[in-house]
Design a protein around this motif. Structure first.
Motif, PDB file in Angstrom:
ATOM      1  N   SER A   8       0.898  -1.118   0.043  1.00 33.15           N
ATOM      2  CA  SER A   8      -0.017   0.006   0.059  1.00 33.15           C
ATOM      3  C   SER A   8       0.951   1.272  -0.070  1.00 33.15           C
ATOM      4  O   SER A   8       1.713   1.371   0.966  1.00 33.15           O
ATOM      5  N   LEU A   9       0.905   2.192  -1.054  1.00 27.20           N
ATOM      6  CA  LEU A   9       1.615   3.104  -1.310  1.00 27.20           C
ATOM      7  C   LEU A   9       1.543   4.332  -0.369  1.00 27.20           C
ATOM      8  O   LEU A   9       0.355   4.442   0.357  1.00 27.20           O
ATOM      9  N   LEU A  10       2.465   5.143  -0.212  1.00 25.84           N
ATOM     10  CA  LEU A  10       2.576   6.381   0.602  1.00 25.84           C
ATOM     11  C   LEU A  10       1.240   7.243   0.193  1.00 25.84           C
ATOM     12  O   LEU A  10       1.077   7.377  -0.923  1.00 25.84           O
ATOM     13  N   GLY A  11       0.396   7.737   1.138  1.00 29.03           N
ATOM     14  CA  GLY A  11      -0.498   8.461   0.782  1.00 29.03           C
ATOM     15  C   GLY A  11      -2.095   7.621   0.657  1.00 29.03           C
ATOM     16  O   GLY A  11      -3.137   8.262   0.578  1.00 29.03           O
ATOM     17  N   SER A  12      -1.828   6.157   0.639  1.00 35.43           N
ATOM     18  CA  SER A  12      -3.105   5.527   0.293  1.00 35.43           C
ATOM     19  C   SER A  12      -4.095   5.407   1.759  1.00 35.43           C
ATOM     20  O   SER A  12      -3.458   5.454   2.714  1.00 35.43           O
ATOM     21  N   LYS A  13      -5.070   5.100   1.472  1.00 32.77           N
ATOM     22  CA  LYS A  13      -6.045   4.923   2.643  1.00 32.77           C
ATOM     23  C   LYS A  13      -5.909   3.293   2.968  1.00 32.77           C
ATOM     24  O   LYS A  13      -6.245   2.676   1.947  1.00 32.77           O
ATOM     25  N   VAL A  14      -5.811   3.055   4.128  1.00 35.06           N
ATOM     26  CA  VAL A  14      -5.934   1.564   4.574  1.00 35.06           C
ATOM     27  C   VAL A  14      -7.173   1.421   5.605  1.00 35.06           C
ATOM     28  O   VAL A  14      -7.118   2.181   6.375  1.00 35.06           O
ATOM     29  N   THR A  15      -8.123   0.330   5.590  1.00 34.17           N
ATOM     30  CA  THR A  15      -9.073   0.395   6.422  1.00 34.17           C
ATOM     31  C   THR A  15      -8.674  -0.881   7.334  1.00 34.17           C
ATOM     32  O   THR A  15      -8.708  -2.129   6.463  1.00 34.17           O
ATOM     33  N   LEU A  16      -8.714  -1.014   8.529  1.00 35.79           N
ATOM     34  CA  LEU A  16      -8.589  -2.226   9.049  1.00 35.79           C
ATOM     35  C   LEU A  16      -9.680  -2.840   9.992  1.00 35.79           C
ATOM     36  O   LEU A  16     -10.383  -1.575  10.712  1.00 35.79           O
ATOM     37  N   THR A  17      -9.965  -3.870   9.838  1.00 30.94           N
ATOM     38  CA  THR A  17     -11.439  -4.314  10.399  1.00 30.94           C
ATOM     39  C   THR A  17     -11.028  -5.580  11.418  1.00 30.94           C
ATOM     40  O   THR A  17     -10.572  -6.525  10.786  1.00 30.94           O
ATOM     41  N   ALA A  18     -11.306  -5.612  12.649  1.00 28.29           N
ATOM     42  CA  ALA A  18     -11.213  -6.702  13.581  1.00 28.29           C
ATOM     43  C   ALA A  18     -12.601  -7.219  14.060  1.00 28.29           C
ATOM     44  O   ALA A  18     -13.398  -6.439  14.174  1.00 28.29           O
TER      45      ALA A  18
ATOM     46  N   VAL B  14      -8.308  -9.887  11.952  1.00 25.45           N
ATOM     47  CA  VAL B  14      -8.016  -8.619  11.195  1.00 25.45           C
ATOM     48  C   VAL B  14      -7.745  -8.828   9.859  1.00 25.45           C
ATOM     49  O   VAL B  14      -7.300  -9.534   9.516  1.00 25.45           O
ATOM     50  N   THR B  15      -8.434  -7.785   9.211  1.00 28.60           N
ATOM     51  CA  THR B  15      -8.213  -7.720   7.612  1.00 28.60           C
ATOM     52  C   THR B  15      -8.073  -6.306   7.463  1.00 28.60           C
ATOM     53  O   THR B  15      -8.559  -5.376   7.784  1.00 28.60           O
ATOM     54  N   ALA B  16      -7.022  -6.160   6.454  1.00 34.23           N
ATOM     55  CA  ALA B  16      -6.386  -4.654   6.181  1.00 34.23           C
ATOM     56  C   ALA B  16      -6.767  -4.557   4.664  1.00 34.23           C
ATOM     57  O   ALA B  16      -6.311  -5.680   3.931  1.00 34.23           O
ATOM     58  N   ARG B  17      -7.259  -3.633   4.281  1.00 34.82           N
ATOM     59  CA  ARG B  17      -7.613  -3.388   2.776  1.00 34.82           C
ATOM     60  C   ARG B  17      -7.347  -1.867   2.424  1.00 34.82           C
ATOM     61  O   ARG B  17      -7.566  -1.126   3.291  1.00 34.82           O
ATOM     62  N   ASN B  18      -6.797  -1.733   1.182  1.00 33.74           N
ATOM     63  CA  ASN B  18      -6.738  -0.341   0.402  1.00 33.74           C
ATOM     64  C   ASN B  18      -7.713  -0.589  -0.610  1.00 33.74           C
ATOM     65  O   ASN B  18      -8.749  -1.372  -0.819  1.00 33.74           O
ATOM     66  N   ASP B  19      -7.709   0.607  -1.453  1.00 31.65           N
ATOM     67  CA  ASP B  19      -8.513   0.456  -2.680  1.00 31.65           C
ATOM     68  C   ASP B  19      -8.365  -0.520  -3.606  1.00 31.65           C
ATOM     69  O   ASP B  19      -9.114  -0.624  -4.464  1.00 31.65           O
ATOM     70  N   VAL B  20      -7.336  -1.306  -3.714  1.00 33.01           N
ATOM     71  CA  VAL B  20      -7.137  -2.296  -4.555  1.00 33.01           C
ATOM     72  C   VAL B  20      -7.370  -3.666  -3.986  1.00 33.01           C
ATOM     73  O   VAL B  20      -8.048  -4.385  -4.969  1.00 33.01           O
ATOM     74  N   GLY B  21      -7.546  -3.719  -2.635  1.00 32.66           N
ATOM     75  CA  GLY B  21      -8.206  -5.037  -2.136  1.00 32.66           C
ATOM     76  C   GLY B  21      -7.462  -5.380  -0.842  1.00 32.66           C
ATOM     77  O   GLY B  21      -6.938  -4.619  -0.030  1.00 32.66           O
ATOM     78  N   ILE B  22      -7.466  -6.607  -0.497  1.00 35.72           N
ATOM     79  CA  ILE B  22      -7.052  -6.943   0.922  1.00 35.72           C
ATOM     80  C   ILE B  22      -5.316  -6.833   0.760  1.00 35.72           C
ATOM     81  O   ILE B  22      -4.759  -7.556  -0.144  1.00 35.72           O
ATOM     82  N   ILE B  23      -4.830  -6.352   1.759  1.00 39.30           N
ATOM     83  CA  ILE B  23      -3.289  -6.382   1.806  1.00 39.30           C
ATOM     84  C   ILE B  23      -2.713  -7.043   2.763  1.00 39.30           C
ATOM     85  O   ILE B  23      -1.616  -7.277   3.029  1.00 39.30           O
ATOM     86  N   GLY B  24      -3.646  -7.427   3.915  1.00 45.08           N
ATOM     87  CA  GLY B  24      -3.016  -8.127   5.169  1.00 45.08           C
ATOM     88  C   GLY B  24      -4.113  -8.761   5.940  1.00 45.08           C
ATOM     89  O   GLY B  24      -5.348  -8.201   5.790  1.00 45.08           O
ATOM     90  N   GLN B  25      -3.851 -10.006   6.582  1.00 43.93           N
ATOM     91  CA  GLN B  25      -4.730 -10.646   7.419  1.00 43.93           C
ATOM     92  C   GLN B  25      -3.920 -10.956   8.633  1.00 43.93           C
ATOM     93  O   GLN B  25      -2.616 -11.374   8.442  1.00 43.93           O
ATOM     94  N   GLY B  26      -4.803 -10.987   9.666  1.00 45.51           N
ATOM     95  CA  GLY B  26      -4.007 -11.467  10.790  1.00 45.51           C
ATOM     96  C   GLY B  26      -4.857 -11.834  12.234  1.00 45.51           C
ATOM     97  O   GLY B  26      -6.187 -11.763  11.973  1.00 45.51           O
ATOM     98  N   ILE B  27      -4.202 -12.414  13.137  1.00 48.12           N
ATOM     99  CA  ILE B  27      -4.859 -12.809  14.233  1.00 48.12           C
ATOM    100  C   ILE B  27      -4.150 -12.092  15.468  1.00 48.12           C
ATOM    101  O   ILE B  27      -2.959 -12.339  15.718  1.00 48.12           O
TER     102      ILE B  27
END
Length: 133
Positions: free
Chosen positions: A74-84, A98-111
């Motif tokens: 996810s690039l500098l200045g991009s918006k990331v939404t994290l949902t737990a 937890v899922t992390a998403r930007n405008d392209v799609g899912i960028i991370g998943q975690g527990i």
């Protein structure tokens, strides 16, 4: 813990990737993208938001473990939404997915696993740690 915390509870945060969140070591940016370290921090933060309304005045949450898969940049200045989402609640153990998403799609998943303890228990653990060093 106060009553009411239930499996299925969801919290969300939105962040904008800033320079202090970039992948860097010893002050040198390695990749100009959202770092795994920053993603881990934000996954812990959004998970903490799940427990905050339910802590008694004499309680506090402590991080116990974080498992993370950083899937895409996810690039500098991009918006990331994290949902737990609270997926497990067992005695004083709270587990979120937890899922992390930007405008392209899912960028991370975690527990994220947190333990809720009396503040005095935490204070004693800190005192014990200071004597062992």
């Amino acid at each position: 813990m106060k009553p009411g915390m239930e499996v299925g509870k969801v919290e969300t945060i939105e962040i904008i990737v800033t320079e202090d969140m970039l992948a860097a070591f010893e002050g040198e940016v390695v990749h100009p993208v959202y770092s795994t370290v920053a993603m881990t921090y934000h996954m812990e933060w959004v998970s903490r938001k799940i427990i905050l309304p339910f802590l008694e005045t004499d309680e506090e949450g402590m991080g116990a473990s974080v498992q993370i898969n950083h899937l895409a940049p996810s690039l500098l200045g991009s918006k990331v939404t994290l949902t737990a989402e609270l997926v497990e609640l067992r005695n004083n153990v709270v587990v979120t997915e937890v899922t992390a998403r930007n405008d392209v799609g899912i960028i991370g998943q975690g527990i994220v696993k947190q333990i809720i303890l009396p503040k005095e228990t935490i204070a004693q653990k800190l005192r014990d740690a200071s004597f062992s060093s």
